[in-house]
Scaffold this motif. Structure first.
Motif, PDB file in Angstrom:
ATOM      1  N   VAL A   3      57.795  12.413  37.573  1.00 11.51           N
ATOM      2  CA  VAL A   3      56.898  11.964  38.643  1.00 11.51           C
ATOM      3  C   VAL A   3      57.646  11.059  39.621  1.00 11.51           C
ATOM      4  N   TRP A   4      58.506  10.199  39.091  1.00  9.88           N
ATOM      5  CA  TRP A   4      59.302   9.329  39.959  1.00  9.88           C
ATOM      6  C   TRP A   4      60.185  10.169  40.879  1.00  9.88           C
ATOM      7  N   GLY A   5      60.806  11.200  40.337  1.00  5.42           N
ATOM      8  CA  GLY A   5      61.627  12.091  41.159  1.00  5.42           C
ATOM      9  C   GLY A   5      60.817  12.792  42.229  1.00  5.42           C
ATOM     10  N   ILE A   6      59.604  13.201  41.885  1.00  9.97           N
ATOM     11  CA  ILE A   6      58.727  13.824  42.881  1.00  9.97           C
ATOM     12  C   ILE A   6      58.440  12.845  44.013  1.00  9.97           C
ATOM     13  N   GLY A   7      58.170  11.594  43.662  1.00  8.69           N
ATOM     14  CA  GLY A   7      57.951  10.577  44.685  1.00  8.69           C
ATOM     15  C   GLY A   7      59.163  10.384  45.570  1.00  8.69           C
ATOM     16  N   MET A   8      60.350  10.394  44.974  1.00  9.62           N
ATOM     17  CA  MET A   8      61.559  10.216  45.768  1.00  9.62           C
ATOM     18  C   MET A   8      61.756  11.372  46.734  1.00  9.62           C
ATOM     19  N   GLY A   9      61.508  12.603  46.279  1.00  9.08           N
ATOM     20  CA  GLY A   9      61.650  13.754  47.164  1.00  9.08           C
ATOM     21  C   GLY A   9      60.714  13.680  48.359  1.00  9.08           C
ATOM     22  N   LEU A  10      59.483  13.244  48.121  1.00  5.97           N
ATOM     23  CA  LEU A  10      58.523  13.094  49.219  1.00  5.97           C
ATOM     24  C   LEU A  10      58.936  11.979  50.168  1.00  5.97           C
ATOM     25  N   PHE A  11      59.554  10.933  49.632  1.00  2.00           N
ATOM     26  CA  PHE A  11      59.964   9.790  50.452  1.00  2.00           C
ATOM     27  C   PHE A  11      61.188  10.113  51.306  1.00  2.00           C
ATOM     28  N   ILE A  12      62.190  10.732  50.694  1.00  2.00           N
ATOM     29  CA  ILE A  12      63.491  10.823  51.341  1.00  2.00           C
ATOM     30  C   ILE A  12      63.509  11.829  52.480  1.00  2.00           C
ATOM     31  N   VAL A  13      62.694  12.876  52.402  1.00  2.00           N
ATOM     32  CA  VAL A  13      62.718  13.894  53.454  1.00  2.00           C
ATOM     33  C   VAL A  13      62.353  13.318  54.827  1.00  2.00           C
ATOM     34  N   PRO A  14      61.242  12.571  54.951  1.00  5.00           N
ATOM     35  CA  PRO A  14      60.882  12.087  56.280  1.00  5.00           C
ATOM     36  C   PRO A  14      61.417  10.698  56.627  1.00  5.00           C
ATOM     37  N   ALA A  15      61.973   9.956  55.651  1.00  5.09           N
ATOM     38  CA  ALA A  15      62.224   8.528  55.857  1.00  5.09           C
ATOM     39  C   ALA A  15      63.149   8.256  57.033  1.00  5.09           C
ATOM     40  N   PHE A  16      64.334   8.867  57.048  1.00  2.00           N
ATOM     41  CA  PHE A  16      65.309   8.558  58.086  1.00  2.00           C
ATOM     42  C   PHE A  16      64.796   8.944  59.472  1.00  2.00           C
ATOM     43  N   ASP A  17      64.286  10.160  59.606  1.00  2.00           N
ATOM     44  CA  ASP A  17      63.865  10.629  60.918  1.00  2.00           C
ATOM     45  C   ASP A  17      62.639   9.890  61.427  1.00  2.00           C
ATOM     46  N   THR A  18      61.777   9.460  60.528  1.00  7.93           N
ATOM     47  CA  THR A  18      60.610   8.693  60.943  1.00  7.93           C
ATOM     48  C   THR A  18      61.019   7.312  61.446  1.00  7.93           C
ATOM     49  N   ILE A  19      61.932   6.669  60.752  1.00  7.26           N
ATOM     50  CA  ILE A  19      62.396   5.343  61.177  1.00  7.26           C
ATOM     51  C   ILE A  19      63.127   5.429  62.511  1.00  7.26           C
ATOM     52  N   ILE A  20      63.973   6.452  62.674  1.00  6.47           N
ATOM     53  CA  ILE A  20      64.741   6.597  63.904  1.00  6.47           C
ATOM     54  C   ILE A  20      63.839   6.934  65.090  1.00  6.47           C
TER      55      ILE A  20
END
Length: 484
Positions: free
Chosen positions: A376-393
């Motif tokens: 479940v933790w890995g699933i959360g990381m996958g959901l987080f990492i995909v949009p994180a950089f582009d959303t912040i930028i």
């Protein structure tokens, strides 16, 4: 027409060389956790030194990334890629042959600096040798290849340690990079084109030095303070590091006023969404990397797992990320980047809360008992990492995108180093008075607190990713890859 924009005949072979370099970097960051208990036993390494061995690499990588791309612009990407590859290979050999803990820590720092010289050049070369219509296909290979490396890394590392091929069971974990690095160096020397060097103003070496000293002034006492009983100088050093970061910011502003090229564009931090996003990224990756170290030590030293057993136990975490990342990529346009970041953070928080509750109810856990929370933790990381950089930028302007992207990668690595320092100190401090299970439980609860703070800050992020830098944009893909 500029030749670097035309299709290059050996571009697919170049892509293979760059992917090999990326995998070397990723594997080096994952297998060392599995090897840490063996290093502890065979070199009689202290807990503080273990934190340096694990955290020194991302610290050096973070500082080096600030200037690594500029070095490629000034001296040529091919030249800097070769220097980085040779340096990384030599440092890996030194790690594997290190006679003492001090030599191993120094070699890990050199590895990080060499990686910072190598990684930005490879990604830049791909953009230059591939035509625009082939870039999505080229960068589309990064996800599966890097995902496979992340999944297999702990297992390969655990297998190498368990085989006990050399006098030191942990040494092959580093020495395996040597033949890979030599092949990569030969391939890069033969394949990478000699592209004309861009005109770049003098490098901001003063800014790089300020960033390095400020980071070290904060992280050094966080790691060393526990063993020394937290003398007054540790607090003074942390305060001095904060002051140095303020001096660094003033230095960047002064260079911009003089019309010169600063190490980082200072205006990016004036955007509330970007500054909040940088903190979100630091909190998430710092929490993850710090707890993964504690969990690996718990499995091998506390539960008596073999290295390969520990690596297999951690596999559901990487598997969960591999499963959810494509799902996140498909949802980012429909639900928005910020909502996915929040969902991934919440799922990760709940998974770690579940892990802490399991540790509260028993002093021993099995591989199957940990599989659910880790998946479940890995699933959360996958959901987080995909949009994180582009959303912040998305919070910065078009002109600031390049600087914001490079700085964000460095901030992510710095967050990892701080996470190892802070959560590693919490884990080892508790271990002096309690067993491994209680120490890990306390560390995980602190991670949950960090993820909670991350969620509090997340509403400040832009609602959606930058239209020209979404997950399906080939120019955005490398940033996510480096993060993964």
């Amino acid at each position: 027409m500029n030749s670097v924009r035309q299709p290059y005949s050996k571009r697919w072979q170049i892509l293979f060389v760059v992917l090999a370099a990326e995998c070397m970097d990723l594997l080096d960051g994952t297998v060392v956790n599995v090897a840490a208990p063996s290093i502890h036993r065979e070199l009689h390494t202290s807990s503080t030194a273990l934190q340096w061995i694990v955290g020194g690499y991302p610290l050096a990588l973070a500082v080096g990334l600030l200037i690594g791309g500029r070095l490629g612009d000034r001296f040529g990407r091919r030249r800097m890629f070769l220097i980085g590859m040779i340096g990384f290979t030599a440092a890996s050999a030194l790690c594997g042959l290190a006679p003492t803990t001090g030599v191993l820590i120094a070699a890990r720092l050199v590895q990080g600096l060499a990686g910072a010289m190598m990684i930005p050049q490879g990604l830049g070369v791909i953009r230059e040798v591939f035509p625009a219509d082939e870039l999505p296909k080229a960068f589309g290979l990064f996800g599966p290849v890097m995902g496979s490396a992340a999944l297999l890394g702990p297992i390969i590392g655990g297998g190498l340690v368990s085989l006990n091929l050399l006098a030191g069971a942990w040494r092959p974990v580093f020495l395996i990079n040597v033949p890979l690095g030599l092949l990569g160096t030969v391939g890069a020397n033969r394949l990478l084109p000699r592209i004309s060097v861009r005109h770049v103003e003098r490098l901001d070496l003063v800014g790089a030095l300020l960033a390095a000293v400020a980071s070290l002034a904060v992280i050094y006492p966080l790691i060393e303070g526990r063993a020394l009983g937290w003398p007054a100088w540790t607090y003074a050093s942390i305060a001095g590091g904060v002051v140095l970061f303020a001096v660094f910011a003033g230095h960047l502003l002064r260079l911009r006023r003089l019309g010169r090229d600063p190490l980082v564009e200072p205006s990016i931090f004036a955007h509330r969404g970007y500054s909040a996003g940088a903190l979100v990224l630091m909190l998430y990756f710092g929490a993850m990397i710090g707890v993964v170290l504690a969990l690996t030590l718990f499995l091998q030293l506390g539960e008596g797992y073999s290295a390969i057993h520990a690596g297999l136990t951690m596999a559901p975490f990487a598997l969960g990320t591999a499963i959810s990342a494509p799902v996140g990529g498909g949802l980012v346009d429909r639900v928005g980047g910020r909502m996915l970041v929040q969902l991934g953070g919440l799922v990760s928080l709940l998974a770690n809360a579940g892990l802490a509750l399991i540790l509260s109810s028993t002093s021993h856990v099995s591989t199957w008992g940990l599989a659910g929370p880790l998946l479940v933790w890995g699933i959360g990381m996958g959901l987080f990492i995909v949009p994180a950089f582009d959303t912040i930028i998305a919070a910065v302007s078009d002109a600031e995108t390049g600087s914001a992207s490079g700085a964000l990668n460095a901030i992510q690595q710095l967050g990892g180093a701080i996470g190892v320092a802070v959560l590693g100190t919490i884990f080892f401090s508790a271990l002096r008075h309690h067993g491994f299970a209680v120490s890990l439980r306390d560390t995980v609860w602190w991670e949950v607190a960090g993820l909670g703070l991350m969620l509090v800050l997340s509403p400040l992020l832009p609602a959606r990713a930058r239209p020209a830098a979404r997950a399906d944009d080939p120019l955005a893909e490398p940033e996510m890859t480096v993060a993964a």
